[in-house]
Design a protein around this motif. Structure first.
Motif, short mmCIF file in Angstrom:
data_model
loop_
_atom_site.label_atom_id
_atom_site.label_comp_id
_atom_site.label_asym_id
_atom_site.label_seq_id
_atom_site.Cartn_x
_atom_site.Cartn_y
_atom_site.Cartn_z
N TRP A 24 0.62 -1.07 0.30
CA TRP A 24 0.27 0.48 0.41
C TRP A 24 0.62 1.84 -0.34
N ILE A 75 -4.81 -0.16 7.32
CA ILE A 75 -4.94 -0.25 5.05
C ILE A 75 -5.96 -0.87 5.67
N ASP A 115 -1.48 0.36 -8.69
CA ASP A 115 -2.06 0.72 -7.13
C ASP A 115 -2.72 -0.14 -6.91
N PHE A 134 -4.89 -0.33 -3.61
CA PHE A 134 -5.45 0.02 -3.02
C PHE A 134 -5.90 1.04 -3.41
#
Ligand code: SF4
Ligand code: SF4
Length: 301
Positions: free
Chosen positions: A35, A224, A270, A272
């Motif tokens: 992340w 996260i 990415d 996330f």
């Protein structure tokens, strides 16, 4: 004099320790957290970042690159990163600033030149300088030189570290700081390895040894979604921290979604991209669940 690879220097930072601070971001990291919101700090060498939204399509980089790195494939600007020699010609000639390097080599005196501009603010706010990254200890000797120069100038120093390097090799740096901030992201060793690329054994061992150094520290867990935010993980960490003497508090850091454009600029993924920060209510609920384990809890941004 030493020099180091630096991705950014942020002045007037309010989130990287007490008071008003200048934060120096070091390039290179020895972990691979899925992340990471500063992906440009991960690789140990500088690389080209391309911001497509800034590109005006002038074609200058296509013409000027001696290695043929920039290509148009089906009308899309593609960068063949393997061929790039980092000569810098495309960056210098991109007037739209769509192409930038992710880092630059700076001497400790050059960085001090930036730091000293705000000395009066550090004094008045009980602030100072924070070394962050990336992972600062990957450039430990350079970091130590910078910390010594801050000390000579009466400026307080802090570090944000993943605490992965064996403490024996970083003790000289860590013991010369006014504050250490480090992460325990995941308590379960297997899960830690799955999501960060490394086991947490060394980190937990270092944390215990660090408590003996006498430097105050703050432990943080980045929240996260679906990875670190479960009660079992956070409670295990809070319990682990309860016997520590020099801990100021255990801080839960809200999810930071700001890395997305940087991932795109590096042709990275990415994972996330669609995750969102936690609401105040959710943060307060987590904070409440962690009270009563003998360690002060804080919820941060
Ligand atoms: S030089 Fe910059 S603005 Fe021009 S095409 Fe290349 S990236 Fe785009
Ligand atoms: S830095 Fe040099 S080699 Fe790399 S893409 Fe730009 S012009 Fe080409």
């Amino acid at each position: 004099m030493k020099s180091g690879l630096i991705t950014d220097i942020q002045r007037f930072s309010l989130n990287d320790g007490p008071g008003i601070r200048t934060t120096v971001f070091f390039k290179g990291c020895n972990m691979r957290c899925e992340w990471c919101h500063n992906p440009e700090t991960i690789c140990h060498q500088k690389e080209i970042m391309f911001y497509a939204n800034k590109c005006i399509g002038c074609g200058k980089c296509f013409e000027i690159c001696p290695a043929g790195v920039h290509k148009a494939v089906d009308g899309i600007h593609v960068i063949d990163r393997e061929k790039c020699t980092l000569c810098g010609k495309c960056v210098e000639n991109c007037y739209a600033e769509a192409l930038v390097f992710s880092a630059k080599e700076m001497t400790s005196d050059e960085i001090m030149g930036e730091i000293l501009q705000d000395k009066v603010y550090y004094t008045e706010s009980n602030g100072g300088v924070t070394l962050s990254g990336g992972e600062v200890t990957c450039q430990k000797d350079f970091a130590l030189e910078l910390v010594e120069k801050c000390k000579e100038n009466g400026i307080k120093t802090a570090v944000e570290t993943n605490l992965l390097m064996p403490l024996e090799s970083t003790k000289d740096l860590l013991s010369s700081l006014d504050l250490i901030m480090f992460d325990i992201k995941i308590f379960d060793n297997g899960k830690h390895k799955e999501h960060t690329g490394v086991p947490n054994t060394q980190i937990l061992e270092n944390a215990k040894k660090l408590d003996e150094l006498g430097v105050p520290f703050i432990v943080r867990t980045p929240l996260i979604p679906g990875v670190t935010d479960d009660e079992e993980n956070l409670v295990s960490i809070a319990k682990f921290l309860s016997p520590f003497k020099n801990i100021l508090y255990y801080e839960l850091l809200n999810f930071n979604p700001l890395g997305s454009s940087k991932y795109k600029s590096l042709d990275g993924e990415d994972k996330f991209e669609n995750a969102r920060p936690f609401t105040n209510e959710a943060l307060k609920a987590l904070e409440a669940k962690l009270s009563g384990f003998g360690v002060k809890i804080k919820v941060g941004g």
